[in-house]
Design a protein around this motif. Structure first.
Motif, mmCIF file in Angstrom:
data_model
loop_
_atom_site.group_PDB
_atom_site.id
_atom_site.type_symbol
_atom_site.label_atom_id
_atom_site.label_comp_id
_atom_site.label_asym_id
_atom_site.label_seq_id
_atom_site.Cartn_x
_atom_site.Cartn_y
_atom_site.Cartn_z
ATOM 1 N N PHE A 19 9.943 14.274 49.403
ATOM 2 C CA PHE A 19 9.200 13.014 49.418
ATOM 3 C C PHE A 19 9.227 12.231 48.096
ATOM 4 O O PHE A 19 9.475 11.023 48.107
ATOM 5 C CB PHE A 19 7.755 13.219 49.889
ATOM 6 N N TRP A 23 10.426 8.461 47.778
ATOM 7 C CA TRP A 23 9.502 7.408 47.371
ATOM 8 C C TRP A 23 10.097 6.560 46.238
ATOM 9 O O TRP A 23 9.966 5.340 46.223
ATOM 10 C CB TRP A 23 8.158 8.020 46.945
ATOM 11 N N MET A 38 -0.956 -4.405 48.491
ATOM 12 C CA MET A 38 -1.620 -3.565 49.477
ATOM 13 C C MET A 38 -1.527 -4.229 50.835
ATOM 14 O O MET A 38 -1.573 -5.447 50.894
ATOM 15 C CB MET A 38 -3.098 -3.403 49.110
ATOM 16 N N LEU A 40 0.219 -0.369 51.123
ATOM 17 C CA LEU A 40 1.536 0.130 50.735
ATOM 18 C C LEU A 40 2.454 0.180 51.942
ATOM 19 O O LEU A 40 2.039 0.511 53.038
ATOM 20 C CB LEU A 40 1.418 1.544 50.171
ATOM 21 N N TYR A 42 5.733 1.923 53.605
ATOM 22 C CA TYR A 42 6.505 3.146 53.455
ATOM 23 C C TYR A 42 7.989 2.906 53.707
ATOM 24 O O TYR A 42 8.813 3.777 53.548
ATOM 25 C CB TYR A 42 5.943 4.259 54.331
ATOM 26 N N VAL B 140 1.138 6.210 45.766
ATOM 27 C CA VAL B 140 1.222 6.631 47.157
ATOM 28 C C VAL B 140 0.260 7.778 47.443
ATOM 29 O O VAL B 140 -0.220 7.942 48.570
ATOM 30 C CB VAL B 140 2.678 7.004 47.509
ATOM 31 N N ASP B 143 -2.979 6.377 48.315
ATOM 32 C CA ASP B 143 -2.870 5.765 49.638
ATOM 33 C C ASP B 143 -2.952 6.818 50.742
ATOM 34 O O ASP B 143 -3.674 6.650 51.727
ATOM 35 C CB ASP B 143 -1.545 4.992 49.723
ATOM 36 N N LEU B 144 -2.208 7.908 50.555
ATOM 37 C CA LEU B 144 -2.203 8.965 51.572
ATOM 38 C C LEU B 144 -3.580 9.615 51.695
ATOM 39 O O LEU B 144 -4.061 9.861 52.808
ATOM 40 C CB LEU B 144 -1.156 10.027 51.222
ATOM 41 N N LYS B 147 -5.873 7.271 53.523
ATOM 42 C CA LYS B 147 -5.537 7.250 54.958
ATOM 43 C C LYS B 147 -6.059 8.494 55.655
ATOM 44 O O LYS B 147 -6.531 8.438 56.794
ATOM 45 C CB LYS B 147 -4.013 7.181 55.139
#
Lengths: 271, 300
Positions: A19, A23, A38, A40, A42, B140, B143-144, B147
């Motif tokens: 990952f 990324w 915002m 984000l 992917y 990220v 963010d994760l 979420k």
């Protein structure tokens, strides 16, 4: 059921491993507005190469790339040649001081060498080698000689002495026997050592930032280091630079993975 | 290790050996040992790059100055956390991965190739990757976690001392698990199959086999790997350097990043003192470690 659990764990670990690389790749392909907004995304709404273009147009990344390439290719070649010679004598001769020499080499791999960083700077300055690729190359050779010599010695020890002796009986000198008989058998090991040394030079940071600050002598890590400023990093360019600098090493490491594993485990497991 | 035919030593051979070894020895002597010796001597000198008119010997002054510096002690404590936690997690996860990869399955080679790749990257690049992922605003990971409902608002991971240390350790663990997995796999493969067969005949379960056959057999190897790894993690400022630069406020400084800061600051005397202190601690630790593991082994 157990197999399923095992597969799930392995898959999770693979995801975690891959990952971060995914990324950084995605970041490098996003338009600027999407990197810093915002929510984000992917996956970029549109793939752009603008960061890569900026890298080469404004940041002179081409020069850094060539510098890194030159230093790494040359230093790795020298280190490998020195290892081929030194490893041979360590494997095939017993002579006074042999053990001490091995120890002296191994010690350099174990202790924090940063104590040498300042004095090295003074030495390079005395030799007028600051801001010169040649200077960086010399230091990289010194940094990697112990590794290449010791690993080469291991490769030689796996080759039966009889092979050489047979050639010598046929009238070849020791050196000729080494060049004609031993080296061909060693080629994969030599290639692996070369690639490993190349990657180490390609990635090296602290020596390079100590000796180099002129634009035309910067290597990639030095340049990337100067992208880091106190408060702000342009993550688009940084991501692109990361991708560019990591691709060659990924390819090369994949090619020699087996040998690295062998070389690494040989010492620890056999001993 | 021994080679069957070590030829007798004649002057000609001595010359050959000397010529073959000369380049390597010269490089290491000039560019590694000489600066190391010089750096060690500087530890006892006043040696500041920005004032080289006088470089008198000052005894232990540099050591006193370093030991009086709170940041050095913070760095030392951080080093303990950094090495200890990183190592423990790398070891456990690596061991688990090695056990899972121990038996052959379809695609194992490919799988290993993929999980191997962090190795091709430098600590500097890995620090950058994770610095971006741990970003307090656009990262990220925030963010994760948002979420997933684990957190309610974004965390400034790299700007908060405790979180910063956690973050660099996570990155380091990510980097190092593969190393342990590979080394431990190799060690596991060195256990002779007959031992398992004998244990199975005696009716030992898989778990008992692991504790009584596998573990004792690979113990010496593990002991060595762990020591080498401890030294290596201690010598590995690259990731911290690019991820946090030792910050916030020295919260992720370890002894080697501290040492580099002294060099960058131009105070080679203090840098030498820090270097020697670190070396001394490392040696003391290695001797202690080896003594403990040795006596442990012989008492079994």
């Amino acid at each position: 059921m157990r197999r399923l659990a095992k597969t799930a764990v392995l898959a999770a670990w693979l995801l975690i491993t891959v990952f971060p690389l995914y990324w950084i790749l995605v970041t490098s392909l996003k338009p600027k507005s999407e990197i810093f907004s915002m929510p984000l995304r992917y996956w970029p709404s549109r793939v752009t190469f603008e960061h890569y273009r900026e890298l080469f147009e404004f940041a002179d990344f081409g020069t850094y790339l060539v510098n890194s390439l030159l230093v790494s290719l040359a230093a790795a070649a020298a280190v490998t040649a020195i290892g081929v010679l030194g490893g041979y004598t360590l494997a095939r001769f017993s002579f006074p001081g042999r053990g001490a020499l091995m120890l002296a080499f191994l010690v350099t791999q174990m202790i924090p060498l940063f104590i040498a960083l300042g004095p090295l700077y003074l030495l390079m300055s005395d030799l007028d080698l600051l801001n010169r690729l040649a200077g960086l190359m010399l230091v990289y050779v010194a940094m990697l000689v112990p590794f290449s010599t010791v690993i080469m010695r291991g490769f030689y020890e796996r080759i039966p002495v009889a092979l050489e002796e047979a050639a010598q009986v046929d009238g070849a000198s020791r050196l000729a026997a080494m060049v004609r008989v031993v080296i061909p058998v060693m080629l994969p090991g030599i290639a692996a050592t070369y690639i490993f040394a190349f990657v180490q030079c390609w990635n090296e940071l602290f020596l390079a930032i100590t000796f180099i600050d002129s634009e035309d002598a910067k290597t990639i890590p030095v340049a990337m280091n100067s992208f880091i400023t106190q408060y702000d990093i342009d993550w688009g360019s940084m991501a692109a630079a990361t991708v560019v600098s990591v691709i060659p090493t990924l390819v090369m490491f994949a090619a020699i993975r087996r040998y690295i594993v062998e070389g690494l485990t040989a010492g620890a497991v056999k001993g | 290790m021994s080679v069957s035919a070590r030829p007798a030593f004649t002057p000609r051979k001595a010359l050959f050996v000397a010529l073959c070894l000369l380049p390597g020895v010269a490089f290491v002597a000039l560019f590694t040992y000489w600066p190391m010796v010089r750096g060690s001597v500087m530890a006892f000198q006043r040696y500041n790059l920005f004032d080289l008119t006088e470089t008198p010997f000052v005894g232990l002054e540099n050591f006193r100055a370093v030991l009086a510096e709170p940041r050095f002690w913070t760095a030392l404590r951080n080093t303990g956390t950094w090495v200890g936690v990183s190592l423990a997690l790398q070891f456990l996860l690596g061991f688990g991965l090695a056990l899972l990869l121990r038996r052959h399955f379809r695609g194992r080679g490919l799988y290993q190739a993929w999980v191997f790749f962090p190795w091709a990257m430098s600590g500097f690049l890995i620090g950058l990757l994770w610095r971006w992922m741990f970003n307090g605003q656009f990262g990220v990971i925030n963010d994760l976690l948002l979420k997933a409902g684990v957190i309610e608002e974004r965390i400034g991971f790299l700007a908060t001392p405790g979180w910063a240390m956690t973050s660099v350790i996570i990155a380091n663990v990510w980097y190092g698990v593969t190393f342990f997995a590979i080394m431990i796999m190799a060690a596991l493969q060195s256990v002779p199959r007959e031992l398992y067969e004998a244990a199975a005949v005696d009716g030992a379960s898989k778990v008992r086999q692991f504790w009584h056959v596998t573990l004792p057999h690979i113990r010496p190897t593990l002991t060595l790997i762990v020591l080498l790894r401890i030294i290596w993690i201690l010598n590995f400022p690259d990731l911290i350097y690019s991820m946090t630069g030792g910050g916030p406020a020295g919260g992720t400084d370890i002894v080697t990043t501290f040492l580099i800061q002294q060099v960058t600051g131009g105070d080679y005397g203090r840098a030498g003192a820090v270097g020697l202190l670190v070396l001394g601690l490392l040696l003391a630790f290695a001797i202690f470690y080896l003594t403990v593991t040795r006596s442990d082994e012989t008492s079994r």
